[in-house]
Design an enzyme around this catalytic site. Sequence first.
Site, PDB file in Angstrom:
ATOM      1  N   CYS A  45     -13.519 -22.368 -12.335  1.00 35.28           N
ATOM      2  CA  CYS A  45     -13.440 -21.226 -13.249  1.00 35.28           C
ATOM      3  C   CYS A  45     -12.783 -20.005 -12.595  1.00 35.28           C
ATOM      4  CB  CYS A  45     -14.814 -20.905 -13.818  1.00 35.28           C
ATOM      5  SG  CYS A  45     -15.311 -22.096 -15.076  1.00 35.28           S
ATOM      6  N   HIS A  69     -16.846 -26.457 -15.705  1.00 38.15           N
ATOM      7  CA  HIS A  69     -17.939 -26.630 -14.742  1.00 38.15           C
ATOM      8  C   HIS A  69     -18.243 -28.113 -14.567  1.00 38.15           C
ATOM      9  CE1 HIS A  69     -19.446 -22.321 -14.616  1.00 38.15           C
ATOM     10  NE2 HIS A  69     -18.494 -22.310 -15.536  1.00 38.15           N
ATOM     11  N   GLU A  78     -20.340 -29.616 -12.735  1.00 37.27           N
ATOM     12  CA  GLU A  78     -21.750 -29.949 -12.540  1.00 37.27           C
ATOM     13  C   GLU A  78     -22.540 -29.910 -13.844  1.00 37.27           C
ATOM     14  OE1 GLU A  78     -22.371 -25.893 -13.444  1.00 37.27           O
ATOM     15  OE2 GLU A  78     -20.754 -26.900 -12.377  1.00 37.27           O
TER      16      GLU A  78
END
Length: 433
Positions: free
Chosen positions: A318, A402, A404
Amino acid sequence: MGSSAGITMSLTLSNPLTCFVPKASSFNSPRYRVFTVTCSSAIATPALGLAERPWKVSDARLVLEDGSVWKAKSFGASGTQVGEVVFNTSLTGYQEILTDPSYAGQFVLMTNPHIGNTGVNFDDEESTKCFLAGLVIRSLSISTSNWRSKKTLGDYLAERNIMGIYDVDTRAITRRLREDGSLIGVLSTEKTKTDEELLQMSRSWDIVGIDLISGVSCKEPYEWVDKTNSEWAFNSRDGETFHIIAYDFGIKHNILRRLASYGCKITVVPSTWPASETLKLKPDGVLFSNGPGDPSAVPYAVETVKDIIGKVPVFGICMGHQLLGQALGGKTFKMKFGHHGGNHPVRNLRSGEVEISAQNHNYAVDPATLPEGVEVTHVNLNDGSCAGLAYAAKNIMSLQYHPEASPGPHDSDYGNGNSIVYVHKCDDDLLRE
């Protein structure tokens, strides 16, 4: 009841109020006679003899810079707060959203109408505090029903001094944001402030060009050791093999947990940590984390990235992805309303596969401005924006979303660990895969 004489009834209670007395002419049947009921109420108020309503009434306003005023009911903290209004399309995970540092300076409007039903707990937090400016929802759950819940959402926000409003038309506001773009707004529970005063506050504040990273980053380096809880563990490995330096631009705990679960020794450093100090530690890789705001507002971070790339394998998420884009000579731009949610489709251009991803950003890298040799590896299928980069010559990889994703889709946490243990293998072989 069977008698033509009908029914005669009289009921008299104390403290009579005005009663409804039907006229005899309203009944055609001779079976019925008019009766009068004199009523009393157990509900009383000091002024009128009536109690306060047993339900909450509108006591808050959201005033947008376009001049619209949205009445609502408040929960959490009270007062007046200004922020940028963005909408999030996630169906769950409001606690992770509340504690994601990337939302600093923003009001998060949840498009999912029912929020708060699972309460909050202390295991799902992505940082040590709430960073968003406020929460806007349609319906606030009146109860919690989850075995992990420790307290209600309202109590949680009040303790952290975060404002929230509900019973507002979130669908209408979302449509306005999609049509007009992200808007600055003011939340207020203060009756002394007029709509015009709040409107002027919204029009005199801007989030563009403000360094929000310095307010969310850690102040001193520290070691991270916690792994993904065994109850939720997947795609992990034993042993400690790689030393990772993670720049905290607003890093989420679960990014660190996933790295630790893959066997990384992790040193987290502040956003202002000198590149020279990082290189002295001879890490196996460097992670540039997610974070809030405008990457153009933090030139010091861009310089740090420039001083590190090419000397050690790096990965960006990001904000880290955007800083890498700028460090390579590219440009970033502010999107109309950004990407916020756990359901964004992304195509991996190398494999052709589509991943459902979790995203939270208002800025994007313009791939047309990147130098020759930088490869766009992923694109967002909603708008075609750049969602991933790679530069084999300097061992660079980055993602706009993201990987994760907790809670959220795990499409990008590949079984071989390539997406979350990116810095483990960020060499030419991986970059060619």
